[in-house]
Design a protein around this motif. Structure first.
Motif, PDB file in Angstrom:
ATOM      1  N   VAL A 132     148.397 -84.199  11.299  1.00 11.62           N
ATOM      2  CA  VAL A 132     149.424 -84.040  10.564  1.00 11.62           C
ATOM      3  C   VAL A 132     150.423 -83.196  11.486  1.00 11.62           C
ATOM      4  O   VAL A 132     149.825 -82.190  12.176  1.00 11.62           O
ATOM      5  CB  VAL A 132     149.270 -82.851   9.536  1.00 11.62           C
ATOM      6  N   ARG A 133     151.690 -83.942  11.642  1.00 11.47           N
ATOM      7  CA  ARG A 133     152.704 -83.320  12.812  1.00 11.47           C
ATOM      8  C   ARG A 133     153.425 -82.353  12.230  1.00 11.47           C
ATOM      9  O   ARG A 133     154.022 -82.671  10.829  1.00 11.47           O
ATOM     10  CB  ARG A 133     153.317 -84.657  13.342  1.00 11.47           C
ATOM     11  N   MET A 134     153.640 -81.402  12.602  1.00 13.72           N
ATOM     12  CA  MET A 134     154.275 -80.143  11.846  1.00 13.72           C
ATOM     13  C   MET A 134     155.265 -79.654  12.407  1.00 13.72           C
ATOM     14  O   MET A 134     155.282 -79.469  13.822  1.00 13.72           O
ATOM     15  CB  MET A 134     153.293 -79.088  11.273  1.00 13.72           C
ATOM     16  N   THR A 135     156.404 -79.004  11.970  1.00 15.55           N
ATOM     17  CA  THR A 135     157.370 -78.306  12.607  1.00 15.55           C
ATOM     18  C   THR A 135     156.963 -76.951  12.106  1.00 15.55           C
ATOM     19  O   THR A 135     157.241 -76.654  10.841  1.00 15.55           O
ATOM     20  CB  THR A 135     158.662 -78.696  12.182  1.00 15.55           C
ATOM     21  N   LEU A 136     156.913 -76.204  13.132  1.00 16.30           N
ATOM     22  CA  LEU A 136     156.414 -74.675  12.820  1.00 16.30           C
ATOM     23  C   LEU A 136     157.614 -73.827  13.178  1.00 16.30           C
ATOM     24  O   LEU A 136     158.078 -73.720  14.064  1.00 16.30           O
ATOM     25  CB  LEU A 136     155.091 -74.205  13.525  1.00 16.30           C
ATOM     26  N   GLN A 137     157.879 -72.610  12.239  1.00 18.14           N
ATOM     27  CA  GLN A 137     158.729 -71.595  12.475  1.00 18.14           C
ATOM     28  C   GLN A 137     157.701 -70.199  12.372  1.00 18.14           C
ATOM     29  O   GLN A 137     157.402 -69.898  11.359  1.00 18.14           O
ATOM     30  CB  GLN A 137     159.949 -71.252  11.536  1.00 18.14           C
ATOM     31  N   GLY A 138     157.466 -69.598  13.558  1.00 13.52           N
ATOM     32  CA  GLY A 138     156.410 -68.817  13.635  1.00 13.52           C
ATOM     33  C   GLY A 138     155.163 -69.473  13.186  1.00 13.52           C
ATOM     34  O   GLY A 138     154.512 -70.353  13.751  1.00 13.52           O
TER      35      GLY A 138
ATOM     36  N   VAL B 295     154.942 -70.695   9.772  1.00 18.13           N
ATOM     37  CA  VAL B 295     155.369 -71.080   8.377  1.00 18.13           C
ATOM     38  C   VAL B 295     155.461 -72.716   8.863  1.00 18.13           C
ATOM     39  O   VAL B 295     156.417 -73.033   9.683  1.00 18.13           O
ATOM     40  CB  VAL B 295     156.603 -70.486   8.022  1.00 18.13           C
ATOM     41  N   VAL B 296     155.022 -73.742   8.079  1.00 16.67           N
ATOM     42  CA  VAL B 296     155.143 -74.987   8.108  1.00 16.67           C
ATOM     43  C   VAL B 296     156.482 -75.452   7.549  1.00 16.67           C
ATOM     44  O   VAL B 296     156.512 -75.116   6.282  1.00 16.67           O
ATOM     45  CB  VAL B 296     154.016 -75.714   7.312  1.00 16.67           C
ATOM     46  N   GLN B 297     157.392 -76.063   8.256  1.00 19.67           N
ATOM     47  CA  GLN B 297     158.591 -76.434   7.704  1.00 19.67           C
ATOM     48  C   GLN B 297     158.538 -77.786   7.190  1.00 19.67           C
ATOM     49  O   GLN B 297     159.163 -78.208   6.430  1.00 19.67           O
ATOM     50  CB  GLN B 297     159.734 -76.234   8.908  1.00 19.67           C
ATOM     51  N   GLU B 298     157.900 -78.524   8.049  1.00 19.78           N
ATOM     52  CA  GLU B 298     157.693 -80.118   7.801  1.00 19.78           C
ATOM     53  C   GLU B 298     156.487 -80.383   8.251  1.00 19.78           C
ATOM     54  O   GLU B 298     155.987 -79.961   9.069  1.00 19.78           O
ATOM     55  CB  GLU B 298     158.644 -80.769   8.689  1.00 19.78           C
ATOM     56  N   ALA B 299     155.789 -81.364   7.464  1.00 13.81           N
ATOM     57  CA  ALA B 299     154.515 -81.773   7.548  1.00 13.81           C
ATOM     58  C   ALA B 299     154.574 -83.305   7.388  1.00 13.81           C
ATOM     59  O   ALA B 299     155.292 -83.824   6.466  1.00 13.81           O
ATOM     60  CB  ALA B 299     153.454 -81.132   6.939  1.00 13.81           C
ATOM     61  N   GLU B 300     154.063 -83.955   8.475  1.00 12.15           N
ATOM     62  CA  GLU B 300     154.022 -85.544   8.499  1.00 12.15           C
ATOM     63  C   GLU B 300     152.476 -85.872   8.796  1.00 12.15           C
ATOM     64  O   GLU B 300     152.283 -85.948   9.839  1.00 12.15           O
ATOM     65  CB  GLU B 300     155.084 -86.055   9.338  1.00 12.15           C
ATOM     66  N   PRO B 301     151.961 -86.501   7.820  1.00 11.55           N
ATOM     67  CA  PRO B 301     150.504 -86.900   8.492  1.00 11.55           C
ATOM     68  C   PRO B 301     150.433 -88.350   8.771  1.00 11.55           C
ATOM     69  O   PRO B 301     151.245 -89.169   8.210  1.00 11.55           O
ATOM     70  CB  PRO B 301     149.798 -86.842   6.923  1.00 11.55           C
ATOM     71  N   SER B 302     149.556 -88.555   9.463  1.00 10.13           N
ATOM     72  CA  SER B 302     149.357 -89.798   9.938  1.00 10.13           C
ATOM     73  C   SER B 302     148.013 -90.330  10.446  1.00 10.13           C
ATOM     74  O   SER B 302     147.056 -89.211  10.605  1.00 10.13           O
ATOM     75  CB  SER B 302     150.266 -90.226  11.130  1.00 10.13           C
ATOM     76  N   ARG B 303     147.536 -91.395  10.285  1.00 12.56           N
ATOM     77  CA  ARG B 303     146.174 -91.730  10.409  1.00 12.56           C
ATOM     78  C   ARG B 303     146.116 -93.012  11.296  1.00 12.56           C
ATOM     79  O   ARG B 303     147.202 -93.919  11.021  1.00 12.56           O
ATOM     80  CB  ARG B 303     145.158 -91.759   9.470  1.00 12.56           C
ATOM     81  N   GLN B 304     145.075 -92.969  12.315  1.00 14.05           N
ATOM     82  CA  GLN B 304     145.143 -94.214  12.938  1.00 14.05           C
ATOM     83  C   GLN B 304     144.578 -95.430  12.139  1.00 14.05           C
ATOM     84  O   GLN B 304     143.679 -95.408  11.363  1.00 14.05           O
ATOM     85  CB  GLN B 304     144.326 -94.182  14.109  1.00 14.05           C
ATOM     86  N   GLN B 305     145.283 -96.674  12.361  1.00 17.14           N
ATOM     87  CA  GLN B 305     144.736 -97.715  11.768  1.00 17.14           C
ATOM     88  C   GLN B 305     143.469 -98.109  12.422  1.00 17.14           C
ATOM     89  O   GLN B 305     143.433 -98.527  13.581  1.00 17.14           O
ATOM     90  CB  GLN B 305     145.696 -99.041  12.047  1.00 17.14           C
ATOM     91  N   LEU B 306     142.183 -98.111  11.801  1.00 12.97           N
ATOM     92  CA  LEU B 306     141.021 -98.349  12.555  1.00 12.97           C
ATOM     93  C   LEU B 306     140.537 -99.681  12.175  1.00 12.97           C
ATOM     94  O   LEU B 306     139.645-100.313  12.788  1.00 12.97           O
ATOM     95  CB  LEU B 306     140.245 -97.441  12.272  1.00 12.97           C
ATOM     96  N   GLY B 307     141.197-100.273  10.935  1.00 16.24           N
ATOM     97  CA  GLY B 307     140.803-101.841  10.647  1.00 16.24           C
ATOM     98  C   GLY B 307     139.157-101.874  10.329  1.00 16.24           C
ATOM     99  O   GLY B 307     138.473-102.825  11.110  1.00 16.24           O
ATOM    100  N   ASP B 308     138.660-101.009   9.693  1.00 19.91           N
ATOM    101  CA  ASP B 308     137.100-101.023   9.744  1.00 19.91           C
ATOM    102  C   ASP B 308     136.474-101.759   8.681  1.00 19.91           C
ATOM    103  O   ASP B 308     136.844-101.503   7.316  1.00 19.91           O
ATOM    104  CB  ASP B 308     136.796 -99.339   9.447  1.00 19.91           C
ATOM    105  N   ASP B 309     135.490-102.597   8.772  1.00 18.75           N
ATOM    106  CA  ASP B 309     134.740-103.385   8.045  1.00 18.75           C
ATOM    107  C   ASP B 309     133.482-103.164   8.134  1.00 18.75           C
ATOM    108  O   ASP B 309     132.391-103.933   7.517  1.00 18.75           O
ATOM    109  CB  ASP B 309     135.032-105.001   7.891  1.00 18.75           C
ATOM    110  N   GLY B 310     133.067-102.046   8.597  1.00 21.83           N
ATOM    111  CA  GLY B 310     131.721-101.641   8.930  1.00 21.83           C
ATOM    112  C   GLY B 310     130.959-101.129   7.695  1.00 21.83           C
ATOM    113  O   GLY B 310     131.226-101.414   6.243  1.00 21.83           O
TER     114      GLY B 310
END
Lengths: 309, 391, 116
Positions: free
Chosen positions: B167-173, B175-190
């Motif tokens: 979760v990439r965040m912009t913090l002020q002190g 306090v989370v001002q913006e949050a953007e989650p991302s996850r890696q594409q792992l393409g798992d068929d396990g």
């Protein structure tokens, strides 16, 4: 009644403090072993002491653009101020120095730690560490005033800032009995100073151990030792302030002092494991709007009693 | 026997372990956590505190740079190991400890961290960029004040965090001002994620008993609770949750577990302090949750963090009461994170609701909110990537 | 031993202890060469220096604290003279504290203690 001891006390007092810290760490390790389902034994209690050689052997790390001076200064301040605080804590009838402003001395040493740990969080130039340092500032801003009121309440009861006089004023009735709010607030304030258990907000797991996150080796050893030294010092100071010092039947005064100190310490170590971390967004308001007025009302009680004495 | 060798032996006797669990490796993570708990090997939360780096789970190339960066920052004496499966954990840790104690082996490790990304001694442009990094810039906060902003990410590798989620965040002190989650594409068929596996097997037509599913679901919730309580800083209760989880997975009979599980549920569920500390956080009402595709306990709870952990606790008590039922599992029944008919990997929806819940929260609150939703990294790895979530 | 010597001597003992720990670490650690490391940011590279001006909330609470704390220092000498000065000492001190608390309540209503 309480009198200054000789030069030897300069070595004995820190040694006793250290011994108390080792006992507290061992007790905490036993409680942790019970929670984790491990056998409780002398070995389990002693294992945390392996940290000392481990940290002494660790390689130092160099961070990008740290504030080296303030970092080191902050780290050293925490254990040093803990040791200095024992200057005025009587052990039985003896103390290193029974200063006429003993209570203020203890207060001043404890304020050093508020500054020291913030510096230790600022120094490494790392986000989680910085957030941890500021969390400790918030903790200090919330607990320092109630703690000061608690100290002043005890001093008011004896009409003296000399710890020896405070002990003498409790002949017959302990301050803890008729100043219960001050006693509890004092214990909470001292625990907040040690950043242990529910007051571990500045070194929280959620910010990857915050202030402690980037420290290694001797720095880490000193910070972690400092918090336990403070816990023992706080427990030991509670005895002359609220629990009648070395007074008690049958046993000599030093035995009563150590017994009472160990009892307070055991209660603190046990209670500190029982609660989740208290966060600034909840307690700052609570401390200012509830604790401080309560502490003031409590301070009024001994003032009125002294007036009518 | 010189002093140095003795110190190394002391380090090896109780090394601090920095565990890194890769998505898809829940079974190995559980084995490692159990081993560390029973052998009193403390968890390190950062490389500075660690002597051992233990990677559990399948090798994920997407996470390799992050793992290597952690390793570069571990001070000597140090050792690392990779345990792809649960069975490999004890051996890997034993090997690492032997490495640590062996001073001939450790003496020549000094150069390990040389290539740690940047030149640290000011080789970026002088005063403005000490150590090659810019200073924090300012930006407007919600009240129109101009405050310093830090760009920080939580994850991919963080203790008590769904590993692999960033979760990439912009913090002020703080306090989370913006949050953007991302996850890696792992393409798992396990293989199916550990926690949802009984349901996957039942859907595939295999006979699965209610007992097995109830056991797995209760253990999954205890695992989530362990994480939430650890993030909340309640070490004692977190340790109990994890111990009970391991006992459930060991197959301890229901009658033996019931009293302690009930005691635990009472202690945590009725804790006024925990309630006071978490109420009003991350409110996700049921309607909005379902609109975002969330199912399971988070949708049923339809509320704040306490509503969610209390739902988990109720489910755990209910499931422990069902241990011993031999009826076949209805695959449409709700799994640990919901799902069933509509969506195969319900954790993806939990990530989807994160930005709106995290914005404006404090860092500590953000951690608690994520832990109270607890998306399963195994499910995230298996779920296909979707639009709106960047890889 | 008077208080001043005692406190300085104890400081000396504490600093010797701290120096001993650093000395022992210096002698025992190996490799002694520091490891070039970076701050822990969940396995990613930091994108800027962490040291920055922090959130504004701290400043308002700090101001409030300073105002209160400075005044509270008066209470230390006050504890020694209560019975000598009599009822007026108690009345004056607690009226003063009441004024401070009124200030705190005002700041609270204004949201200075609001943390989120």
């Amino acid at each position: 009644m309480v009198e200054a001891a000789g030069w030897w006390s300069l070595l004995v007092a820190p040694a006793l403090l250290l011994a108390g810290a080792v006992l507290a760490v061992a007790g905490d390790a036993l409680l942790a072993a019970r929670d984790a389902g491990r056998p409780r034994s002398a070995v389990a209690a002693a294992r945390p002491l392996l940290e000392v050689p481990r940290l002494l052997a660790a390689q130092p790390r160099r961070m990008p653009a740290p504030d080296r001076l303030l970092w080191r200064l902050g780290v050293v301040t925490v254990p040093v101020s803990a040791v200095l605080s024992v200057l005025v804590i009587p052990f039985g009838h003896r103390t290193v120095a029974d200063l006429s402003v003993g209570v203020v001395w203890f207060n001043a040493m404890e304020v050093f730690t508020w500054a020291g740990l913030w510096l230790a969080g600022w120094g490494p130039n790392a986000v989680f560490s910085l957030v941890g340092g500021y969390r400790f500032v918030a903790q200090g801003l919330a607990y320092e005033l109630p703690l000061m009121f608690a100290l002043i309440t005890a001093a008011t009861g004896a009409e003296s800032l000399r710890v020896g006089d405070i002990v003498a004023a409790q002949q017959g009735l302990w301050f803890a009995v008729w100043m219960p709010v001050a006693f509890v607030v004092y214990l909470a304030g001292v625990s907040a100073l040690c950043f242990l258990g529910p007051f571990g907000y500045p070194v929280g797991r959620d910010i990857a151990s915050g202030v402690l996150g980037e420290t290694t080796g001797a720095d880490r050893l000193l910070l972690r030792a400092g918090r336990w030294l403070w816990l023992v010092s706080g427990a030991a100071m509670a005895v002359p302030l609220f629990l009648g010092g070395g007074a008690g039947p049958w046993l000599p005064a030093w035995a009563w002092s150590s017994l009472k100190t160990l009892l307070v310490l055991a209660v603190l170590v046990w209670v500190l494991r029982r609660l989740p971390v208290l966060r600034a967004d909840r307690y700052v308001e609570f401390a200012w709007v509830v604790l401080i007025p309560l502490a003031i009302v409590q301070a009024l009680v001994p003032a009125l009693v002294v007036l009518n004495r | 026997m010189d002093m140095r060798a003795r110190l190394l032996r002391a380090t090896a006797a109780r090394p601090h372990v920095l565990p890194v669990s890769t998505p898809g490796g829940t079974a190995a993570r559980l084995a490692a956590e159990r081993y560390l708990r029973l052998h009193d090997l403390p968890l390190a939360l950062t490389p500075a505190d660690a002597d051992l780096l233990l990677v559990t789970g399948p090798d994920r190339s997407a996470l390799r740079p992050a793992v290597d960066r952690l390793w570069q920052h571990l001070p000597a004496p140090r050792a690392r190991a990779h345990a792809p499966t649960a069975d490999a954990v004890p051996g890997a840790l034993a090997r690492c400890r032997a490495d640590l104690a062996d001073h001939t082996h450790n003496g020549d490790r000094e150069g390990g961290g040389r290539d740690s990304g940047r030149g640290h001694e000011g080789h970026g442009g002088g005063m403005e960029m000490p150590a090659g990094l810019p200073m924090a810039g300012t930006g407007e906060d919600r009240d129109g004040l101009s405050l310093d902003q830090l760009h920080v990410s939580l994850g991919p590798l963080l203790a008590d965090w769904p590993s692999g989620l960033t979760v990439r965040m912009t913090l002020q002190g703080d306090v989370v001002q913006e949050a953007e989650p991302s996850r890696q594409q792992l393409g798992d068929d396990g293989p199916a994620p550990l926690w949802a596996e009984p349901w996957a097997r039942a859907a595939g037509g295999e006979p699965v008993t209610v007992e097995e599913a109830a056991r797995r679901r209760a253990a999954a919730h205890l695992d989530s609770l362990g994480r939430l309580l650890a993030v909340a800083g309640w070490a004692g209760a977190a340790a109990t949750a994890r111990r009970l989880r391991d006992e459930l997975l060991d197959g301890t009979p229901g009658a033996a577990l019931r009293p302690e599980v009930r005691r635990f549920a009472r202690r945590v569920g009725r804790s006024r302090t925990l309630y006071w500390l978490t109420r009003g956080m991350g409110v996700l009402d049921g309607e909005r949750a379902r609109a975002a595709g969330v199912s399971g306990p988070a949708a049923r709870a339809g509320g704040d963090v306490p509503a969610r952990y209390r739902t988990w606790l109720e489910d755990i008590v209910g499931d422990v009461d069902r241990l011993g039922e031999t009826a076949p599992l209805d695959p449409a029944e709700e799994g640990p994170r919901g799902g069933g008919v509509g969506e195969r990997w319900p954790s993806a929806a939990l990530v989807r609701v994160l930005p709106e819940l995290l914005e404006g929260a404090e860092l500590a609150a953000a951690r608690l909110i994520v832990a109270s939703l607890d998306p399963d990294p195994d499910e995230l790895a298996a779920a296909p990537q979707e639009v709106g979530i960047h890889g | 031993m008077n208080g001043f010597t005692a406190s300085l001597a104890l400081l000396g003992v504490a600093l010797l202890g701290v120096g001993g720990v650093y000395g022992a670490a210096r002698a025992l650690r190996s490799p002694a060469e520091p490891l070039p490391a970076g701050p822990f940011e969940s396995g990613l590279e930091p994108s800027q220096h962490a040291v920055s001006r922090f959130h504004v909330r701290w400043y308002t609470v700090s101001m409030l604290f300073l105002a209160f704390d400075m005044e509270m220092v008066f209470m230390y000498p006050w504890t020694r003279v209560i019975s000598a000065v009599g009822a007026s000492a108690v009345i004056e001190m607690f009226v003063f504290l009441a004024v401070l608390v009124a200030g705190v309540l005002h700041a609270w209503r204004e949201g200075a203690l609001r943390w989120t």
